[in-house]
Design an enzyme around this catalytic site. Structure first.
Site, mmCIF file in Angstrom:
data_model
loop_
_atom_site.group_PDB
_atom_site.id
_atom_site.type_symbol
_atom_site.label_atom_id
_atom_site.label_comp_id
_atom_site.label_asym_id
_atom_site.label_seq_id
_atom_site.Cartn_x
_atom_site.Cartn_y
_atom_site.Cartn_z
ATOM 1 N N LYS A 122 0.877 -1.184 0.000
ATOM 2 C CA LYS A 122 0.000 0.000 0.000
ATOM 3 C C LYS A 122 0.907 1.224 0.000
ATOM 4 O O LYS A 122 2.016 1.172 0.525
ATOM 5 C CB LYS A 122 -0.857 0.033 1.274
ATOM 6 N N HIS A 125 1.323 6.940 2.669
ATOM 7 C CA HIS A 125 0.573 8.176 2.501
ATOM 8 C C HIS A 125 0.873 9.168 3.621
ATOM 9 O O HIS A 125 1.684 8.887 4.500
ATOM 10 C CB HIS A 125 -0.930 7.893 2.381
ATOM 11 N N HIS A 128 0.838 8.048 7.249
ATOM 12 C CA HIS A 128 2.054 7.352 7.688
ATOM 13 C C HIS A 128 3.219 8.308 7.869
ATOM 14 O O HIS A 128 4.110 8.066 8.668
ATOM 15 C CB HIS A 128 2.418 6.244 6.696
HETATM 16 N N1 ARG Z 1 0.246 -0.960 9.916
HETATM 17 C C1 ARG Z 1 -0.666 -0.231 10.722
HETATM 18 C C2 ARG Z 1 -1.350 0.845 9.888
HETATM 19 O O1 ARG Z 1 -0.829 1.257 8.888
HETATM 20 C C3 ARG Z 1 -0.008 0.436 11.895
HETATM 21 C C4 ARG Z 1 0.675 -0.500 12.839
HETATM 22 C C5 ARG Z 1 0.902 0.115 14.176
HETATM 23 N N2 ARG Z 1 1.626 -0.743 15.080
HETATM 24 C C6 ARG Z 1 1.128 -1.826 15.661
HETATM 25 N N3 ARG Z 1 1.916 -2.530 16.439
HETATM 26 N N4 ARG Z 1 -0.130 -2.184 15.526
HETATM 27 O O2 ARG Z 1 -2.418 1.284 10.230
#
Ligand code: ARG
Length: 562
Positions: A122, A125, A128
């Site tokens: 993905k 963006h 992030h």
């Molecule tokens: N990959 C997730 C997202 O983009 C965020 C992960 C955050 N960290 C975790 N340990 N859940 O929304």
């Protein structure tokens, strides 16, 4: 100085701690009203005496102190007049120390910060971008306070979406195109999958089957997945390089797939798991939350259980005293559930888990998401900012040395600062004229102030910092106001850490820049009188150091010339 006064006061006040006293201490608008003022109204209520009486008693008890010129009672306030000469000398000398603002509170302690963590295949963006920028700043702030910080990128690299992607790739994918266009091409495949699955539901079954294969270690499934991940990481790393950001670990969700069995076993042993509609959940209604889904109906694992496994792994590996997660606020419930389940599992360290949420990002009022048509890549925004600064340089200062480097520092600095300036929970709306405004409360404004200080010093030529300075010439309002800002630096860092708010540091850097510019306009620096000149130049150096270190804590670089 403020701290010293707080200490002095709290020694005499039983009902208030030093920190409370420090918070109560005010800085009057003019120094003739005192440098610091302690309002006695709150104490008056607590002690059932008049504020004046309390102020009088405190003054009596405090007596004479070297660093105080005098203490006066005025209304219900106790006003402190510091010995300006001594204050100036002390503050200047502290600001010359590169360790100024550092602390030992974190020594011997480890903090894990989980941030950035984009989802493989993905696009990276602007949302992030926020977690990346906030997480990086928290890393710097906690490191400054002596903590060892583990920077963890919990990549979203596992889950049913990869089953979909494999199906799409096998049906419609083109290896060369993916290698050429990277994530964009993977996104196209993902969109195509959803379009086709509307018409043909068996595609979803195929996707589930492929994810099951991944979970069972099927070599073909894993090698395609691994390749998707590599393609994605190339792009993410480009963004990290631009921002000057590194991680200590890229252990993402996939890393925990073989650690989930143990979690499920513990949940079973503790009697926490309940069957519901074929799925397995931990009910949390007792805690006013929906249940935490652990294993789906089709047997596949999900996000939450991978977070449980990750938390336990991190505790055992890093022995953290705090484990911080920086994500959008829409994940509040997710983390509340995960933390609660950790606690119910009997982990007495569950209270060391911290979720640090932040608000939404929009571009000129337009909400950004990876689903709709208007995908905005963080990388594009960064590049656009750099280009816009290049244009400004071409227009205003085409002879600027190192212009590419400066454009990068200022363009990226502008984006970072804009993201960090407001309380993180507030939504951020991108408007180029606000982000890049050199006079507003922006990164470029602080950088410009830094460059101005650097230019003053260049013009002054050789200046020996070690030369003894007569600080008695720094007792005018503007110099004192600036010194007071510089004096606040360590407290600001601590407050920022305590509240997980880089915005405190960002706002502080603006305050220093304002105070510096006022001093610059009111006090001529390059004067005949060597004593005055020396002292003022030293104040310039001190301010420059603190501006630089403040921006550094936000992950922003300072050009010497702009
Ligand atoms: N990959 C997730 C997202 O983009 C965020 C992960 C955050 N960290 C975790 N340990 N859940 O929304």
């Amino acid at each position: 100085m403020k701290k010293e006064i707080a200490k002095l006061l709290s020694n005499q006040i039983e009902v208030l701690g030093e920190e409370e006293v420090e918070r109560l201490l005010e800085t009057p608008p003019r120094t003739d009203m005192g440098d610091y003022a302690f309002p006695c109204f709150q104490l008056a209520k607590l002690l059932r005496k008049s504020p004046q009486q309390i102020a009088g008693e405190l003054k009596e008890k405090i007596g004479d102190e070297d660093f105080l010129e005098r203490v006066e009672i005025q209304g219900g306030y106790l006003n402190f007049y510091v010995d300006k000469n001594m204050f100036a000398a002390q503050t200047l000398s502290r600001c010359m120390d590169p360790e100024y603002g550092s602390d030992t509170v974190g020594n011997g302690k480890t903090i894990c910060i989980d941030y950035s963590s984009p989802n493989v295949a993905k696009n990276f963006h602007v949302g992030h971008l926020r977690t990346t920028i906030i997480g990086n700043s928290l890393y710097k702030i906690f490191t400054k306070l002596g903590y060892k910080v583990e920077r963890i990128n919990h990549l979203g690299d596992w889950g049913t979406q990869f089953g979909k992607l494999i199906v799409a790739y096998k049906k419609w994918g083109n290896k060369e195109l993916i290698e050429k266009n990277g994530i964009q091409e993977l996104l196209n495949l993902y969109v195509k999958f959803h379009e086709e699955a509307e018409k043909d539901d068996t595609l979803n079954d195929q996707a589930r089957a492929w994810f099951t294969k991944m979970e069972q270690g099927d070599p073909e499934a894993l090698s395609i997945w691994k390749w998707f991940k590599e393609i994605s990481l190339i792009e993410y790393k480009r963004v990290y390089d631009m921002l000057g950001i590194e991680f200590d670990s890229y252990a993402g969700e996939s890393f925990y797939s073989d650690k989930i069995g143990d979690v499920v076993k513990t949940l079973e042993e503790k009697g926490l798991l309940v069957e519901s509609d074929g799925a397995r959940i931990v009910p949390l209604d007792e805690y006013n939350m929906p249940p935490c889904l652990i294993i789906k109906k089709d047997g596949s694992t999900i996000y939450a259980v991978r977070d449980l496994a990750a938390a336990i792994y991190r505790k055992n590996t890093y022995h953290f005293t705090k484990c911080i997660y920086v994500t959008g606020q829409e994940q509040k419930l997710h983390f509340a559930q995960v933390f609660k389940v950790l606690e119910l599992m009997g982990n007495d360290w569950a209270d060391q888990m911290v979720h640090v949420p932040y608000g939404l990002v929009s571009l000129e009022g337009m909400k950004l998401s990876s689903r709709g048509g208007n995908i905005i890549y963080a990388e594009d925004i960064l590049n656009e900012a750099i280009q816009k600064i290049q244009d400004i340089i071409t227009e205003k200062n085409p002879e600027l040395p190192d212009r590419d480097k400066v454009a990068k520092q200022v363009g990226i600095g502008a984006i970072l600062f804009h993201d960090l300036y407001n309380q993180r929970i507030k939504d951020v709306s991108f408007q180029w004229e606000n982000v890049l405004n050199f006079d507003g409360e922006t990164g470029p404004y602080v950088q410009y102030t830094y460059a101005r200080a650097a230019s003053v010093l260049r013009k002054a030529g050789d200046f020996d910092v070690s030369r003894e300075t007569d600080t008695s010439v720094l007792t005018d309002e503007a110099s004192i106001a600036l010194l007071k800002e510089l004096d606040r630096f360590p407290v600001v860092i601590k407050d920022a850490a305590e509240k997980y708010e880089p915005s405190f540091v960002a706002r502080y850097s603006i305050a220093v820049a304002h105070a510096f510019n006022k001093f610059y306009h009111e006090c001529q620096i390059n004067v005949e009188d060597e004593k005055v000149r020396d002292a003022r130049l030293k104040l310039v150096i001190a301010s420059k150091n603190i501006l630089k270190e403040s921006l550094n804590l936000l992950g922003i670089e300072c050009p010497e010339q702009m």
